[in-house]
Design an enzyme around this catalytic site. Structure first.
Site, short mmCIF file in Angstrom:
data_model
loop_
_atom_site.label_atom_id
_atom_site.label_comp_id
_atom_site.label_asym_id
_atom_site.label_seq_id
_atom_site.Cartn_x
_atom_site.Cartn_y
_atom_site.Cartn_z
N SER A 86 0.83 -1.20 0.00
CA SER A 86 0.00 0.00 0.00
C SER A 86 0.87 1.26 0.00
O SER A 86 1.67 1.46 -0.92
CB SER A 86 -0.96 -0.04 1.19
OG SER A 86 -1.88 1.02 1.13
N HIS A 195 -8.05 0.44 -1.09
CA HIS A 195 -7.87 -0.64 -2.05
C HIS A 195 -9.18 -1.19 -2.60
O HIS A 195 -9.37 -2.39 -2.72
CB HIS A 195 -7.01 -1.75 -1.44
CG HIS A 195 -5.75 -1.22 -0.85
ND1 HIS A 195 -4.82 -0.55 -1.60
CD2 HIS A 195 -5.30 -1.17 0.42
CE1 HIS A 195 -3.83 -0.14 -0.82
NE2 HIS A 195 -4.11 -0.50 0.42
#
Length: 308
Positions: A86, A195
């Protein structure tokens, strides 16, 4: 055999994580550079109350990861590959040589601000342990048939999946997962639905910011989030940096590929050891260690042994 540096994502942040970094000139240089960009001392950003903010958490993770990686490289422990989970992709991009650190600080601060403003409350993420990706997708499909929409976010391991969406529906889904034999299912300390397509506008804005920068070709191969593949051009890495916030993270695919390419030592940058645990569960013939647990000296010694 080779070494990979791993850069953790949000959720790994810890109070005073920057102040607890090893005393080293490379660490000081990195924190001073970040403070210059932020126009205030970054040492103040890791206080517990500040880390409640997505912005502070992500900036501190970037700074901590780059500082530790620079220290390791100064000690001649140079990785064969880098990968970030991430927001960790930004630290990986800096160490790969693609992105200037000061630009990364600006981008990560902007990323956090955009994420916070997109969903200021009522949304988040949850983790499901013990179910396969196929089973979680099946349960999500059943959920969607009832007009409830939450999303598969991260495939961290064969049986460690995170999901994103509204808190009410996430709580309902965790109960459903437990009824279907999940070992554990619970909300995470994350205040935005990362996400998943809910953050597509954030990705569009980040892509525009990245277009203004002159990214360089990586000197260290970079394992991407979105497809779990090695990215060898600045253009491909630019896409990963912009779009991983709104697309699923294929972390297990990325680390599996690194293993197939000969990585046998995975060194996790501070703080924490979440990625280390995933490595050691998935690849018994490899070794994962975190600098937070083992210290930079031990990590550097092991890297030297492996690479020589």
């Amino acid at each position: 055999m080779s070494t990979a540096f791993l850069f953790p994502g949000q959720g790994s942040q810890q109070p005073f994580m920057l102040n607890n970094l090893p005393v080293h000139p490379e660490v000081k240089r990195t924190l001073d550079e970040a403070s210059e960009v932020l126009n205030e001392s970054v040492y103040q950003w890791d206080a517990p109350v500040r880390l409640e903010s997505t912005v502070a958490s992500q900036v501190c993770l970037l700074v901590s990861g780059v500082a530790a990686a620079r220290l390791m490289i100064k000690e001649k422990a140079v990785p064969g590959y880098v990968a970030g989970h991430s927001v960790g992709t930004f630290g990986a991009a800096v160490i790969s040589g693609v992105l200037d650190f000061k630009d990364a600080v600006r981008l990560v601060r902007k990323r956090g601000e955009l994420m916070e403003s997109a969903f200021p409350e009522g949304y988040g993420m949850a983790v499901v342990l013990g179910l396969t990706e196929t089973k979680v997708r099946q349960l999500l499909q059943n959920f969607a048939e009832e007009d409830k929409y939450i999303y598969l976010a991260n495939m961290n391991g064969p049986r460690q999946i995170t999901i994103a969406g509204s808190l009410n529906e996430l709580e309902e889904f965790t109960k459903l997962s437990l009824k279907n034999n999940a070992q554990r299912a619970e909300l995470l300390e994350v205040s935005v639905p990362s996400h998943c397509p809910l953050l597509s506008d954030v990705s569009i804005s980040l892509e525009a910011e990245l277009e203004r920068l002159a990214l360089r070709k990586p000197v260290i191969p970079f394992a991407g989030n979105r497809r779990g593949r090695i990215l060898r051009t600045s253009e491909a890495i630019k896409g990963d940096l912009a779009w991983n916030v709104s697309q699923s993270v294929k972390w297990h695919e990325a680390t599996s590929l690194l293993y197939e390419l000969g990585v046998r030592l995975f060194i996790e940058m501070p703080p924490g050891n979440v990625l280390t645990g995933l490595v050691n569960q998935s690849f018994p013939a490899a070794r994962g260690l975190s600098i937070s647990d083992s210290g930079p000296h031990t990590a550097a010694v092991l890297a030297h042994r492996l690479n020589n």
